[in-house]
Design a protein around this motif. Structure first.
Motif, PDB file in Angstrom:
ATOM      1  N   LEU A   1      -8.724  -4.439  14.075  1.00 18.11           N
ATOM      2  CA  LEU A   1      -7.982  -3.403  13.708  1.00 18.11           C
ATOM      3  C   LEU A   1      -6.960  -3.583  12.809  1.00 18.11           C
ATOM      4  O   LEU A   1      -6.726  -2.942  11.692  1.00 18.11           O
ATOM      5  N   ILE A   2      -6.014  -4.302  13.171  1.00 16.56           N
ATOM      6  CA  ILE A   2      -4.839  -4.875  12.422  1.00 16.56           C
ATOM      7  C   ILE A   2      -5.532  -5.359  11.079  1.00 16.56           C
ATOM      8  O   ILE A   2      -4.481  -5.269  10.129  1.00 16.56           O
ATOM      9  N   ALA A   3      -6.288  -6.311  11.207  1.00 18.79           N
ATOM     10  CA  ALA A   3      -6.811  -7.063  10.076  1.00 18.79           C
ATOM     11  C   ALA A   3      -7.370  -5.895   9.156  1.00 18.79           C
ATOM     12  O   ALA A   3      -7.092  -6.323   7.813  1.00 18.79           O
ATOM     13  N   ILE A   4      -8.206  -4.834   9.512  1.00 21.65           N
ATOM     14  CA  ILE A   4      -8.438  -3.973   9.012  1.00 21.65           C
ATOM     15  C   ILE A   4      -7.621  -3.060   8.208  1.00 21.65           C
ATOM     16  O   ILE A   4      -7.619  -2.743   6.838  1.00 21.65           O
ATOM     17  N   PHE A   5      -6.664  -2.753   8.927  1.00 20.15           N
ATOM     18  CA  PHE A   5      -5.387  -1.879   8.474  1.00 20.15           C
ATOM     19  C   PHE A   5      -4.526  -2.527   7.298  1.00 20.15           C
ATOM     20  O   PHE A   5      -4.364  -1.922   6.294  1.00 20.15           O
ATOM     21  N   SER A   6      -4.377  -3.852   7.321  1.00 23.94           N
ATOM     22  CA  SER A   6      -3.850  -4.705   6.403  1.00 23.94           C
ATOM     23  C   SER A   6      -4.538  -4.788   5.196  1.00 23.94           C
ATOM     24  O   SER A   6      -4.203  -4.416   4.062  1.00 23.94           O
ATOM     25  N   ALA A   7      -5.671  -5.157   5.515  1.00 22.52           N
ATOM     26  CA  ALA A   7      -6.845  -5.360   4.156  1.00 22.52           C
ATOM     27  C   ALA A   7      -6.919  -4.153   3.570  1.00 22.52           C
ATOM     28  O   ALA A   7      -6.845  -3.876   2.050  1.00 22.52           O
ATOM     29  N   VAL A   8      -7.262  -2.946   4.013  1.00 20.56           N
ATOM     30  CA  VAL A   8      -7.366  -1.946   3.228  1.00 20.56           C
ATOM     31  C   VAL A   8      -6.178  -1.003   2.833  1.00 20.56           C
ATOM     32  O   VAL A   8      -6.069  -0.564   1.444  1.00 20.56           O
ATOM     33  N   SER A   9      -5.016  -1.476   3.437  1.00 17.50           N
ATOM     34  CA  SER A   9      -3.710  -0.862   2.852  1.00 17.50           C
ATOM     35  C   SER A   9      -3.302  -1.803   1.567  1.00 17.50           C
ATOM     36  O   SER A   9      -2.784  -1.345   0.595  1.00 17.50           O
ATOM     37  N   GLU A  10      -3.427  -3.019   1.579  1.00 13.59           N
ATOM     38  CA  GLU A  10      -3.414  -3.948   0.429  1.00 13.59           C
ATOM     39  C   GLU A  10      -4.193  -3.494  -0.746  1.00 13.59           C
ATOM     40  O   GLU A  10      -3.662  -3.503  -1.998  1.00 13.59           O
ATOM     41  N   GLY A  11      -5.334  -3.135  -0.704  1.00 14.17           N
ATOM     42  CA  GLY A  11      -6.430  -2.875  -1.493  1.00 14.17           C
ATOM     43  C   GLY A  11      -5.878  -1.503  -2.239  1.00 14.17           C
ATOM     44  O   GLY A  11      -5.820  -1.223  -3.200  1.00 14.17           O
ATOM     45  N   SER A  12      -5.191  -0.525  -1.369  1.00 15.65           N
ATOM     46  CA  SER A  12      -4.807   0.758  -1.670  1.00 15.65           C
ATOM     47  C   SER A  12      -3.354   0.638  -2.652  1.00 15.65           C
ATOM     48  O   SER A  12      -3.226   1.019  -3.774  1.00 15.65           O
ATOM     49  N   ARG A  13      -2.758  -0.347  -2.144  1.00 15.06           N
ATOM     50  CA  ARG A  13      -1.498  -0.750  -2.825  1.00 15.06           C
ATOM     51  C   ARG A  13      -1.844  -1.294  -4.217  1.00 15.06           C
ATOM     52  O   ARG A  13      -1.039  -0.990  -5.414  1.00 15.06           O
ATOM     53  N   SER A  14      -3.033  -2.219  -4.384  1.00 12.95           N
ATOM     54  CA  SER A  14      -3.256  -2.865  -5.503  1.00 12.95           C
ATOM     55  C   SER A  14      -3.814  -1.879  -6.561  1.00 12.95           C
ATOM     56  O   SER A  14      -3.579  -1.888  -7.585  1.00 12.95           O
ATOM     57  N   GLY A  15      -4.399  -0.672  -6.063  1.00 11.39           N
ATOM     58  CA  GLY A  15      -4.754   0.553  -6.877  1.00 11.39           C
ATOM     59  C   GLY A  15      -3.925   1.504  -7.040  1.00 11.39           C
ATOM     60  O   GLY A  15      -4.258   2.425  -7.969  1.00 11.39           O
ATOM     61  N   GLY A  16      -2.835   1.347  -7.090  1.00  9.44           N
ATOM     62  CA  GLY A  16      -1.574   2.093  -7.460  1.00  9.44           C
ATOM     63  C   GLY A  16      -1.022   2.920  -6.447  1.00  9.44           C
ATOM     64  O   GLY A  16      -0.110   3.683  -6.783  1.00  9.44           O
ATOM     65  N   ALA A  17      -1.473   2.831  -5.270  1.00 16.10           N
ATOM     66  CA  ALA A  17      -1.215   4.128  -4.251  1.00 16.10           C
ATOM     67  C   ALA A  17       0.254   3.687  -3.739  1.00 16.10           C
ATOM     68  O   ALA A  17       0.701   2.745  -3.746  1.00 16.10           O
ATOM     69  N   ALA A  18       0.806   4.840  -3.400  1.00 16.84           N
ATOM     70  CA  ALA A  18       2.410   4.835  -2.769  1.00 16.84           C
ATOM     71  C   ALA A  18       2.219   3.848  -1.342  1.00 16.84           C
ATOM     72  O   ALA A  18       1.279   4.101  -0.859  1.00 16.84           O
ATOM     73  N   GLU A  19       3.297   3.514  -1.059  1.00 21.57           N
ATOM     74  CA  GLU A  19       3.221   2.502   0.304  1.00 21.57           C
ATOM     75  C   GLU A  19       2.716   3.493   1.701  1.00 21.57           C
ATOM     76  O   GLU A  19       1.953   3.143   2.288  1.00 21.57           O
ATOM     77  N   ALA A  20       3.260   4.778   1.740  1.00 22.65           N
ATOM     78  CA  ALA A  20       2.879   5.735   2.698  1.00 22.65           C
ATOM     79  C   ALA A  20       1.208   5.916   2.863  1.00 22.65           C
ATOM     80  O   ALA A  20       0.658   5.801   3.778  1.00 22.65           O
ATOM     81  N   VAL A  21       1.027   5.962   1.492  1.00 18.06           N
ATOM     82  CA  VAL A  21      -0.314   6.499   1.128  1.00 18.06           C
ATOM     83  C   VAL A  21      -1.184   5.322   1.682  1.00 18.06           C
ATOM     84  O   VAL A  21      -2.459   5.373   2.423  1.00 18.06           O
TER      85      VAL A  21
END
Length: 494
Positions: free
Chosen positions: A436-456
């Motif tokens: 779950l932490i790996a999924i959390f980290s991977a999806v979060s990083e993908g969202s950041r790369s797409g321009g999403a804010a840190e909280a989002v």
């Protein structure tokens, strides 16, 4: 392992119906209370350190990767020691194993509280893990030996409080301690509690088994270290493996060694079982009544620990909640589970496992599916409510699944069945947390790369991780349909 003769079995009246099981004696109740109290402190300890990691990193000037070994080292110790507890419970008296468990935990706790360096702190955590690994199978084995089948559900309901609510309340306790003192206080508050339990235990605890001279197979011990240590380390390093690099190669190598070690360990135990000299007797796995609820329990436990370790990352990263607030959000659910777990145990005694477990799985799945819809604007009160619903499901599932699994075994296999259950839980917990932490980290990083804010981005990662947990619980719910629906058979005298 032999059944305690002081506990009378249920009798049969002239009409052929089983009379109610006798109430537990005061001595048995006091023994169980001491074991559960000791185990509760140890399980509480399992999750308190995670909240203190930032302070530990600052004090010793270590990185997050280094500080994480306070969690990984604890899990590795438990995974390595637990396979040997089946042999310990046959070879040594109940009192001897209890004294070793409490002594190891107490020495480790004092060492951690006084630690002048990070290495000493890690050594203290290893001592805590050693004591916890011995006490949990001992508690389950003593319970199955002393408690009549008709009352095991009720007692196991209280044990479920120890095994689930302890870790759930750990962050709350740690947050409260850190609000008034340093991280050393997290260890100091446990010292008098465990010391008192140890003194009372040696005064009241009696031996419930006859030690048998079973030789210790050193090769099996070494294989268990490679197998379970390697697997837990590999599962805990899923994020490192996905990131690639030299560290990933090391983690992959350790994982492969763990898998090969497990294959060799299993083969050797099967051969040694023919001469009754196995370090960990695997015969319980051939009993469907043990294996089916065990697998369902492991999936649920993996989801539980994965969610409990991912949720603080979401609360503190996306919702900007403090460590204390994070603990308080999880406290209502822990209290609800404390109240309902014994109720679920009594229902198990009356109606059997399936009518209790299936609704519990529905509650757990519904809560995680709801939790997967969170975003950066979600209220912390909504998270607290969802966690309460999730805790209702856990209360209905954990103790009935444990009781159904261990209750299907003959008495001589209680110790080995408890060792298998606890060892497998450590592997499941490591796998669930890492996944779950790996999924959390991977999806979060993908969202950041797409321009999403840190909280989002963090909310996106959390939502996806919780959705995966919901799917896993749904699979466990389907598997639970294969568990028997009848209450445990009455024990007939003679």
């Amino acid at each position: 392992m032999v059944t305690d003769p002081s506990q009378p079995a249920a009798s049969i009246d002239p009409a052929g119906t089983a009379a109610p099981a006798p109430a537990l004696s005061a001595q048995v109740r006091s023994v169980l209370a001491i074991l559960m109290g000791s185990a509760f402190v140890m399980m509480l300890n399992e999750t308190t350190v995670a909240v203190a990691l930032p302070a530990v990193m600052a004090d010793y000037a270590v990185s997050a990767a280094t500080a994480q070994w306070l969690l990984t080292g604890f899990l590795l110790t438990m995974a390595v020691v637990m396979p040997t507890t089946g042999w310990m419970l046959e070879r040594f008296t109940t009192r001897a194993v209890f004294a070793a468990a409490v002594g190891s935990f107490l020495v480790g706790t004092v060492l951690a509280a006084l630690a002048p360096t990070f290495a000493v702190l890690l050594l203290g955590r290893i001592g805590q893990g050693l004591g916890t690994a011995m006490l949990l199978p001992l508690m389950l084995t003593v319970t199955m030996t002393l408690v009549p089948a008709e009352r095991r559900g009720s007692v196991m309901g209280v044990i479920a409080v120890v095994m689930a609510v302890g870790p759930a309340l750990g962050p709350t306790v740690a947050g409260a301690v850190l609000a008034v003192t340093t991280w050393h206080g997290i260890f100091w508050i446990m010292v008098p509690l465990v010391a008192a339990a140890g003194i009372l235990g040696m005064m009241r605890l009696r031996n419930v088994s006859t030690p048998v001279h079973v030789p210790l197979d050193v090769l099996s011990v070494l294989l268990s270290v490679v197998a379970f240590g390697g697997l837990v380390y590999g599962l805990s390093s899923i994020g490192i493996i996905l990131a690639g690099g030299s560290a990933a190669l090391v983690a992959i190598g350790v994982s492969v060694a763990g898998a090969l070690g497990l294959a060799l360990f299993v083969g050797r135990q099967l051969r040694l079982a023919r001469t009754e000299s196995a370090l960990l007797d695997l015969r319980p796995l051939a009993v469907p009544g043990f294996t089916v609820p065990l697998i369902a329990l492991l999936v649920l436990f993996a989801a539980l620990l994965g969610v409990m370790n991912t949720l603080p990352l979401y609360l503190q990263g996306s919702l900007l909640a403090s460590a204390l607030a994070t603990g308080l959000v999880l406290m209502p659910g822990g209290l609800v589970e404390t109240v309902l777990s014994p109720v679920a145990g009594r229902l198990f005694d009356r109606v059997g496992p399936r009518p209790v477990v299936i609704p519990g799985m529905v509650f757990a799945f519904g809560a995680l599916a709801w939790l997967s819809t969170v975003d950066e604007t979600t209220s912390v009160w909504q998270i607290a409510l969802i966690h309460v619903v999730f805790s209702i499901g856990l209360a209905a599932c954990l103790s009935p699944l444990m009781t159904a699994a261990l209750g299907s075994l003959p008495a001589p296999l209680y110790g080995h069945g408890s060792a298998i259950l606890n060892t497998a839980q450590q592997l499941a917990g490591a796998a669930g947390t890492a996944a779950l932490i790996a999924i959390f980290s991977a999806v979060s990083e993908g969202s950041r790369s797409g321009g999403a804010a840190e909280a989002v981005a963090l909310a996106d990662g959390a939502g996806t991780a919780f959705l995966v947990a919901a799917i896993a619980v749904a699979a466990a719910g389907v598997l639970s349909l294969g568990i028997g629906r009848k209450p445990p058979a009455q024990t007939v005298a003679g």
